[in-house]
Design a protein around this motif. Sequence first.
Motif: not given
Length: 172
Positions: A76-79, A87, A120
């Motif tokens: 959900p919040s790309p790191g 992921h 994405e």
Amino acid sequence: MKSRPDTERGPLSAAAIAACGLELADRDGLEAVSMRNVAEILGVSAMALYRHVENREALLLAMAAEASTEFVLLPPSPGSWQEMLRHMADAQWDGFQQHPWLLQIVLGPSRLLDMAPTAELEVLLQALKAAGLPEDECFDCVLGVSGIVIGASILALAANPGPGRYRPTRPN
């Protein structure tokens, strides 16, 4: 196979046909998916399907696209790039375990990437480039991780082939 009464089905559409094919493949395997079988379930003639889906190949690709909407490629919040690749691998693993027949469709790299949302995928490729990976190797990295997931999924499902039977745990 039983057709559904008219009160249970909506209007015939490419999406409805793909959803029916997906359910059939999940239940009985990809071999059971034919225009005739899908039409029978939907309570229409096989010829009626061809107004919405060109052929079985198009149906299979639509089913794969529908199944791929069930999993999200990135967190959900790309790191970090490592978290994003992890992921992605987890999402692919889960997708192949839920829909083992997908493996038969995505064995070609272009088909696998057709299922990945472009935005994405671009975020992931940019993260790999920002981490110092040469631009021409970023795509190969994503394909390599996907290839490992596909290979592990094939091996796991070969050891446990039955639908609804033991589902292997995610490899670490």
